[in-house]
Design a protein around this motif. Sequence first.
Motif: not given
Length: 527
Positions: A312-331
């Motif tokens: 629902g978050l993804y469909l309504r707002e394009r946010t939330g877990m389904l927007t995860s690219n996988g490697p969200e953080s790093g360094g």
Amino acid sequence: MYDFVIVGAGSAGCVLAARLSEDPDARVCLIEAGPADDSEDIRVPATAARLFRTKVDWDYDTHEEPYCGGRRIYLPRGRVLGGSSSINGMVYTRGARADYDGWGQPGWSFAEMLPYFTRSEDNERGPCEHHGVGGPLSVADGRSRNPMSEAFVRAACEAGFGLNPDFNGPSQEGFGRYQVTQRDGSRCSSSVAFLREAERRPNLTVLTEARVHRIVVEAGRAVGVVGRRPGEDFEIGVEREVVLSAGAYNSPQLLMLSGIGPAERLGRLGIPVVADHPLVGANLQDHPQTWLVFGHSQPVSLLEAGAEHNVGLYLRERTGMLTSNGPESGGFVRTARAASADPDLQFSCLPVAFTEGGLGTPSGHGISFGACVLAPRSRGEVTLASSDPTAKPVITHRYYEDAADLETAVEGVRTALEIARQPALAPYTETALAAPVSDSDTDLRDYVRRHTQTLYHAAGTCAMGKVTDAELRVMGVDGLRVADASVMPRLVRGNTNAPTIAIAEKASDLILGGSLPSREKISDQVR
């Protein structure tokens, strides 16, 4: 008959098709072996791993890797409009200034390449000396902000490393969140960014599910390509140039199938030699990655991405877990072993238990993080299995053939273990699912050899100065260029999608002599 034929509609090919067709007098044909990029799993960032070993994946594996216990390592590559940018982790990094300066090729210094990065870019943070806006490629801050990804950055700081808000800014070193190639929370592949609008132009033809078998060379000049679509063979002529943008595995394969490669090997396969190029397919480089995986009881991993509230978050707002690219953080880290002033390790953190190179199915919530060797000394090669153009190439990366790479990888695992011990990660490292039995050098080396995977950054097999000249023309054959990651003489310190797009941007200027029609003329043509 076309002015330009581009083979491969991946990260580079889509750019070239868009830029070359900006000239309304140029007839351009873009040929892709795979289908259109209309799968929902391509558009939704978090579902990318579901594309592995499907019809949109070339589904390659290495040959038995002699320094990794004889394992065959899975190598996913996009076989679809957008190529690997349609199935990748969407991380936007460029590498270090010294990478481009070190290529030693006229016109390819970092100062000369930066305008091509910014020309492509539409960065939601706005313009600055390091970034551009208004380009076709959407670059954004990730919207998922998984608590594990945030905790990984805090743990790295607790371990003594600094923060870095922009890995493409003044310095690479430090930890933070990656920017991603997404538009409004959906994947912005090279196809989405460059091809969508360009496809409307009458002078651009895009062929899908059309596999090129070889380049036709007559009297030392590329005059076309031949291949096959479902149910029919095809031959397409070219008046000006053929441009190979098929990637670090397939571009050298196509050159060799066309008689351009090591003469002795081609002769053994019965392929008539057009140009003896001993280094076609040589100089193969990649970033070998070693993951640590921990299980825990917190319901925050990507296993929850398909839950009703996240959908629902993804469909309504394009946010939330389904927007995860996988490697969200790093360094990026510079160890004491580094041969230069630049980092020699890149860390990535995935908010999920990542097993079997992405082919495994997690049985519970978990977190994965680890490092890759950024400036590998080891070199592999791509060769032909047979003269049959539908046979997969033989790929041998020879990860860790140079012992220095193994020792750098060991430092990466040692550092990852130190980060894992920090308080910020304590809720997420309850159970070690994949980790060394101890931190002794012997156990760490053994773990690296048994667990190394690709970071999907193959490059170098048609290198400038060896196979092509500095204008990407294949030496010894007229009317033929290569423009993709294979032309890198040395792999950049970072993810390769943005550099490949920049290479294609520059290639389009080289082909067109640096002149592009006005934007008004392009708009008139589209209307």
